[in-house]
Write a protein that holds these residues in place. Structure first.
Motif, PDB file in Angstrom:
ATOM      1  N   ARG A  24       8.409   2.996   4.989  1.00  0.00           N
ATOM      2  CA  ARG A  24       7.449   3.504   3.995  1.00  0.00           C
ATOM      3  C   ARG A  24       6.006   3.164   4.348  1.00  0.00           C
ATOM      4  NH1 ARG A  24       6.871  -0.147  -0.961  1.00  0.00           N
ATOM      5  NH2 ARG A  24       7.128  -2.199  -0.044  1.00  0.00           N
ATOM      6  N   PHE A  25       5.725   2.979   5.616  1.00  0.00           N
ATOM      7  CA  PHE A  25       4.367   2.668   6.057  1.00  0.00           C
ATOM      8  C   PHE A  25       3.521   3.937   6.010  1.00  0.00           C
ATOM      9  CE2 PHE A  25       1.078   1.606   9.193  1.00  0.00           C
ATOM     10  CZ  PHE A  25       0.706   0.355   8.727  1.00  0.00           C
ATOM     11  N   PRO A  26       2.318   3.873   5.409  1.00  0.00           N
ATOM     12  CA  PRO A  26       1.491   5.091   5.300  1.00  0.00           C
ATOM     13  C   PRO A  26       1.019   5.579   6.671  1.00  0.00           C
ATOM     14  CG  PRO A  26       0.266   3.163   4.569  1.00  0.00           C
ATOM     15  CD  PRO A  26       1.666   2.710   4.830  1.00  0.00           C
ATOM     16  N   SER A  27       1.146   6.871   6.896  1.00  0.00           N
ATOM     17  CA  SER A  27       0.734   7.433   8.187  1.00  0.00           C
ATOM     18  C   SER A  27      -0.434   8.404   8.054  1.00  0.00           C
ATOM     19  CB  SER A  27       1.921   8.146   8.837  1.00  0.00           C
ATOM     20  OG  SER A  27       2.369   9.189   8.002  1.00  0.00           O
ATOM     21  N   ALA A  28      -0.958   8.556   6.853  1.00  0.00           N
ATOM     22  CA  ALA A  28      -2.051   9.505   6.637  1.00  0.00           C
ATOM     23  C   ALA A  28      -3.399   8.956   7.101  1.00  0.00           C
ATOM     24  CB  ALA A  28      -2.132   9.885   5.165  1.00  0.00           C
ATOM     25  N   HIS A  29      -3.519   7.637   7.216  1.00  0.00           N
ATOM     26  CA  HIS A  29      -4.790   7.021   7.591  1.00  0.00           C
ATOM     27  C   HIS A  29      -4.799   6.642   9.066  1.00  0.00           C
ATOM     28  CE1 HIS A  29      -5.670   6.773   3.350  1.00  0.00           C
ATOM     29  NE2 HIS A  29      -4.519   6.135   3.155  1.00  0.00           N
ATOM     30  N   THR A  30      -5.985   6.584   9.640  1.00  0.00           N
ATOM     31  CA  THR A  30      -6.144   6.122  11.009  1.00  0.00           C
ATOM     32  C   THR A  30      -6.282   4.602  10.980  1.00  0.00           C
ATOM     33  OG1 THR A  30      -7.237   8.181  11.630  1.00  0.00           O
ATOM     34  CG2 THR A  30      -7.539   6.291  13.089  1.00  0.00           C
ATOM     35  N   GLN A  59       3.059  -4.676   0.416  1.00  0.00           N
ATOM     36  CA  GLN A  59       3.395  -5.099  -0.936  1.00  0.00           C
ATOM     37  C   GLN A  59       2.393  -4.498  -1.911  1.00  0.00           C
ATOM     38  OE1 GLN A  59       6.153  -6.942  -1.619  1.00  0.00           O
ATOM     39  NE2 GLN A  59       6.592  -6.763   0.566  1.00  0.00           N
ATOM     40  N   THR A  60       2.877  -3.847  -2.954  1.00  0.00           N
ATOM     41  CA  THR A  60       2.020  -3.224  -3.948  1.00  0.00           C
ATOM     42  C   THR A  60       2.003  -4.077  -5.211  1.00  0.00           C
ATOM     43  OG1 THR A  60       2.501  -1.031  -3.081  1.00  0.00           O
ATOM     44  CG2 THR A  60       1.614  -1.147  -5.308  1.00  0.00           C
ATOM     45  N   ILE A  61       0.809  -4.337  -5.717  1.00  0.00           N
ATOM     46  CA  ILE A  61       0.614  -5.081  -6.951  1.00  0.00           C
ATOM     47  C   ILE A  61       0.170  -4.083  -7.999  1.00  0.00           C
ATOM     48  CG2 ILE A  61      -0.698  -6.923  -8.061  1.00  0.00           C
ATOM     49  CD1 ILE A  61      -1.111  -8.026  -5.157  1.00  0.00           C
ATOM     50  N   GLU A  62       0.937  -4.006  -9.086  1.00  0.00           N
ATOM     51  CA  GLU A  62       0.625  -3.050 -10.142  1.00  0.00           C
ATOM     52  C   GLU A  62       0.231  -3.785 -11.417  1.00  0.00           C
ATOM     53  OE1 GLU A  62       3.698  -0.177 -10.729  1.00  0.00           O
ATOM     54  OE2 GLU A  62       4.059   0.009  -8.587  1.00  0.00           O
ATOM     55  N   LEU A 113      -4.433  -0.448 -12.679  1.00  0.00           N
ATOM     56  CA  LEU A 113      -4.734  -0.367 -11.255  1.00  0.00           C
ATOM     57  C   LEU A 113      -3.505  -0.657 -10.423  1.00  0.00           C
ATOM     58  CD1 LEU A 113      -5.845  -3.360  -9.517  1.00  0.00           C
ATOM     59  CD2 LEU A 113      -6.353  -3.526 -11.922  1.00  0.00           C
ATOM     60  N   GLU A 114      -3.575  -0.217  -9.196  1.00  0.00           N
ATOM     61  CA  GLU A 114      -2.507  -0.441  -8.236  1.00  0.00           C
ATOM     62  C   GLU A 114      -3.162  -0.764  -6.899  1.00  0.00           C
ATOM     63  OE1 GLU A 114       0.489   2.466  -6.005  1.00  0.00           O
ATOM     64  OE2 GLU A 114       0.872   2.321  -8.165  1.00  0.00           O
ATOM     65  N   ILE A 115      -2.828  -1.929  -6.338  1.00  0.00           N
ATOM     66  CA  ILE A 115      -3.422  -2.367  -5.079  1.00  0.00           C
ATOM     67  C   ILE A 115      -2.296  -2.653  -4.088  1.00  0.00           C
ATOM     68  CG2 ILE A 115      -4.769  -4.164  -3.935  1.00  0.00           C
ATOM     69  CD1 ILE A 115      -6.260  -4.574  -6.541  1.00  0.00           C
ATOM     70  N   THR A 116      -2.448  -2.128  -2.889  1.00  0.00           N
ATOM     71  CA  THR A 116      -1.497  -2.414  -1.825  1.00  0.00           C
ATOM     72  C   THR A 116      -2.210  -3.282  -0.796  1.00  0.00           C
ATOM     73  OG1 THR A 116      -0.412  -0.298  -2.194  1.00  0.00           O
ATOM     74  CG2 THR A 116       0.064  -1.419  -0.123  1.00  0.00           C
ATOM     75  N   ALA A 117      -1.773  -4.534  -0.710  1.00  0.00           N
ATOM     76  CA  ALA A 117      -2.402  -5.491   0.206  1.00  0.00           C
ATOM     77  C   ALA A 117      -2.075  -5.134   1.649  1.00  0.00           C
ATOM     78  CB  ALA A 117      -1.930  -6.892  -0.116  1.00  0.00           C
ATOM     79  N   CYS A 118      -2.982  -5.482   2.537  1.00  0.00           N
ATOM     80  CA  CYS A 118      -2.802  -5.212   3.960  1.00  0.00           C
ATOM     81  C   CYS A 118      -1.642  -6.052   4.504  1.00  0.00           C
ATOM     82  CB  CYS A 118      -4.091  -5.537   4.707  1.00  0.00           C
ATOM     83  SG  CYS A 118      -4.009  -5.148   6.458  1.00  0.00           S
ATOM     84  N   PRO A 119      -0.670  -5.422   5.135  1.00  0.00           N
ATOM     85  CA  PRO A 119       0.461  -6.180   5.674  1.00  0.00           C
ATOM     86  C   PRO A 119       0.075  -6.950   6.935  1.00  0.00           C
ATOM     87  CG  PRO A 119       0.696  -3.860   6.181  1.00  0.00           C
ATOM     88  CD  PRO A 119      -0.518  -3.988   5.322  1.00  0.00           C
ATOM     89  N   THR A 120       0.827  -7.990   7.219  1.00  0.00           N
ATOM     90  CA  THR A 120       0.574  -8.786   8.419  1.00  0.00           C
ATOM     91  C   THR A 120       1.318  -8.199   9.605  1.00  0.00           C
ATOM     92  OG1 THR A 120       2.388 -10.255   7.868  1.00  0.00           O
ATOM     93  CG2 THR A 120       0.201 -10.927   7.139  1.00  0.00           C
ATOM     94  N   VAL A 121       0.847  -8.554  10.793  1.00  0.00           N
ATOM     95  CA  VAL A 121       1.475  -8.138  12.040  1.00  0.00           C
ATOM     96  C   VAL A 121       2.050  -9.396  12.683  1.00  0.00           C
ATOM     97  CG1 VAL A 121       1.134  -7.027  14.278  1.00  0.00           C
ATOM     98  CG2 VAL A 121      -0.211  -6.284  12.304  1.00  0.00           C
TER      99      VAL A 121
END
Length: 94
Positions: A66-72, A25-28, A32-40
């Motif tokens: 739309r899950f980001p895949s650029a980060h480890t 979920q992105t909060i704009e 600023l724009e913050i994308t909170a860490c999703p739950t598992v």
């Protein structure tokens, strides 16, 4: 890249269920724009058409399109108040 830690794999094997990651979920705001860490969560997501099923280290993981895949990132297990749950490690807010 998404990986699973040994303790997360053990918890998934113990529960004998697939897992899924909630859609981020992105909060704009004005500046600023913050994308909170999703739950598992354990089980299958309700809207399967918005997820991709991946086999990660032998576990079934439903990942949002739309899950980001650029980060480890890694999914790990944690204990809090006697309960064990999974969380995403390495998530950046911005």
């Amino acid at each position: 890249m998404l990986t699973l830690s040994d303790d997360a794999l053990a918890l998934i094997a113990e529960r004998q269920q697939s897992i899924y990651i909630d859609a981020p979920q992105t909060i704009e705001a004005c500046c600023l724009e913050i994308t909170a860490c999703p739950t598992v969560r354990f089980g299958k997501p309700r809207a399967l058409d918005k997820y991709t099923l991946r086999q990660i280290q032998g576990a079934e993981v439903y990942v949002p399109h739309r899950f980001p895949s650029a980060h480890t990132l890694s999914i790990r297990a944690k204990r809090f108040l006697g309960r064990r749950f999974l969380f995403i490690h390495g998530w950046k807010l911005a």
